[in-house]
Write a protein that holds these residues in place. Structure first.
Motif, PDB file in Angstrom:
ATOM      1  N   PHE A  46       0.829  -1.199   0.000  1.00  0.00           N
ATOM      2  CA  PHE A  46       0.000   0.000   0.000  1.00  0.00           C
ATOM      3  C   PHE A  46       0.872   1.261   0.000  1.00  0.00           C
ATOM      4  O   PHE A  46       0.611   2.214  -0.741  1.00  0.00           O
ATOM      5  CB  PHE A  46      -0.946  -0.007   1.206  1.00  0.00           C
ATOM      6  N   ASP A  49       2.540   1.541  -3.500  1.00  0.00           N
ATOM      7  CA  ASP A  49       1.508   1.897  -4.463  1.00  0.00           C
ATOM      8  C   ASP A  49       1.125   3.368  -4.340  1.00  0.00           C
ATOM      9  O   ASP A  49       1.052   4.101  -5.330  1.00  0.00           O
ATOM     10  CB  ASP A  49       0.270   1.042  -4.160  1.00  0.00           C
ATOM     11  N   SER A  81      -6.858   0.820  -3.505  1.00  0.00           N
ATOM     12  CA  SER A  81      -5.907   0.221  -2.566  1.00  0.00           C
ATOM     13  C   SER A  81      -6.105   0.733  -1.145  1.00  0.00           C
ATOM     14  O   SER A  81      -5.963  -0.033  -0.190  1.00  0.00           O
ATOM     15  CB  SER A  81      -4.462   0.395  -3.038  1.00  0.00           C
TER      16      SER A  81
ATOM     17  N   SER B  18      -4.757  -5.121  -9.709  1.00  0.00           N
ATOM     18  CA  SER B  18      -4.159  -4.537  -8.498  1.00  0.00           C
ATOM     19  C   SER B  18      -3.436  -5.606  -7.679  1.00  0.00           C
ATOM     20  O   SER B  18      -4.039  -6.605  -7.278  1.00  0.00           O
ATOM     21  CB  SER B  18      -5.254  -3.882  -7.644  1.00  0.00           C
ATOM     22  N   ILE B  20      -2.297  -5.434  -4.623  1.00  0.00           N
ATOM     23  CA  ILE B  20      -2.851  -5.528  -3.263  1.00  0.00           C
ATOM     24  C   ILE B  20      -4.103  -6.388  -3.255  1.00  0.00           C
ATOM     25  O   ILE B  20      -4.274  -7.270  -2.404  1.00  0.00           O
ATOM     26  CB  ILE B  20      -3.171  -4.115  -2.711  1.00  0.00           C
ATOM     27  N   ASP B  21      -4.990  -6.129  -4.213  1.00  0.00           N
ATOM     28  CA  ASP B  21      -6.234  -6.889  -4.260  1.00  0.00           C
ATOM     29  C   ASP B  21      -6.008  -8.347  -4.610  1.00  0.00           C
ATOM     30  O   ASP B  21      -6.730  -9.228  -4.133  1.00  0.00           O
ATOM     31  CB  ASP B  21      -7.220  -6.232  -5.236  1.00  0.00           C
TER      32      ASP B  21
END
Lengths: 148, 159
Positions: A46, A49, A81, B18, B20-21
């Motif tokens: 995170f 990103d 995110s 993504s 993270i996802d």
């Protein structure tokens, strides 16, 4: 015991202030002995990103002719995110930001970018502190306080 | 060396651009004891499934037969809606249009709660539409679809 209470109060304040939301608790509940670094890894992703996207946004808004679609695409990603890790204030700042992208309101977009940066730095600072404190509890053989 | 029914885990193909996802959905699915393959695009998903992506048609004489690997048998596909290149909706359509793959249940995820989008996906044959961030209680809804998918696949194989 004292450490635990400090962490509990610190964590509780983050939720109360809306800096973190229930999604963060979800992440922590997915962590276990076989995946002990899950939260740290997701949080780290995170941070990476967000920093990349904030840089991209800064550059995009510096252009003579602003491509609002591109700006919106970056904000959409950041909203996603931040939502996935439970960084509520960042997410909310992104929602507002997207509205101004739709309106193609340059001034407001600049303000939103500032707000997003601010909220990101805040949650980064808080999360780093929280995770460090929680690591200490775990190292001492204790359990992390969970906020409902 | 095939896997017998006793040790066969359900295999979910997760598609999301993504990182993270992807990490999140993978953890959610694994904690439900599903086997997971996560890819970052619709075209990679089609490649994995053994279906050629039309836009990138190869001048190869023999197309790869789908499901020729036991190990890559997929029981459910869960895909993000908003992706650069091929959207989740386009991926859904391609799968439902494919004779060899259309039995595979598809679930769509989206960060945006747009009724027309949801209806469009359900009409095209998506089993479920999950709002992001996806939760454990969403993943718990997958099992019946997975079981049905596996049954349909058995039927297709024996036809």
């Amino acid at each position: 015991m004292e450490m635990w209470r400090q962490v509990f109060q610190y964590k509780e304040s983050l939720f109360r202030e809306g800096i973190l939301d229930a999604q963060f608790t979800q992440l922590q509940q997915l962590q276990d002995e076989s995946n002990p670094d899950f939260v740290a890894e997701v949080v780290s992703l995170f941070f990476e990103d967000s920093e990349r996207l904030i840089n991209d946004l800064t550059r995009a808004l510096e252009q003579k002719c602003i491509d609002f679609k591109k700006v919106d695409a970056h904000v959409h990603q950041l909203k996603g995110s931040s939502s996935s890790v439970g960084a509520q204030k960042v997410k909310n700042a992104c929602i507002t930001f997207r509205n101004f992208c739709d309106e193609q309101n340059i001034e407001a977009c600049f303000s939103c970018l500032q707000l997003v940066k601010q909220e990101y730095l805040l949650v980064k600072n808080k999360l780093e502190t929280l995770l460090r404190m929680e690591q200490q509890i775990l190292a001492a053989g204790g359990a992390i306080p969970m906020i409902e | 060396m095939g896997s017998g029914p006793a040790d066969a885990k359900f295999h979910v193909l997760a598609v999301d651009d993504s990182l993270i996802d992807r990490k999140l959905i993978e953890r959610l699915l694994k904690s439900s004891s599903f086997q997971v393959t996560a890819v970052d695009s619709g075209s990679k998903a089609l490649q994995f499934l053994g279906l050629q992506d039309d836009e990138k048609r190869d001048p190869q004489p023999t197309p790869v037969p789908p499901n020729h690997h036991q190990e890559t048998e997929v029981n459910l596909i869960i895909t993000d809606y908003c992706m650069p290149g091929m959207t989740g909706y386009e991926l859904l359509r391609k799968i439902k249009e494919s004779k060899s793959l259309n039995y595979i249940p598809v679930v769509i995820m989206s960060s945006e709660n747009i009724p027309t989008r949801i209806n469009r996906c359900l009409e095209e044959g998506a089993e479920e539409f999950f709002l992001k961030p996806v939760q454990m209680h969403d993943v718990n809804k997958l099992r019946p679809h997975l079981m049905r998918g596996k049954q349909s696949q058995e039927t297709t194989k024996h036809q």
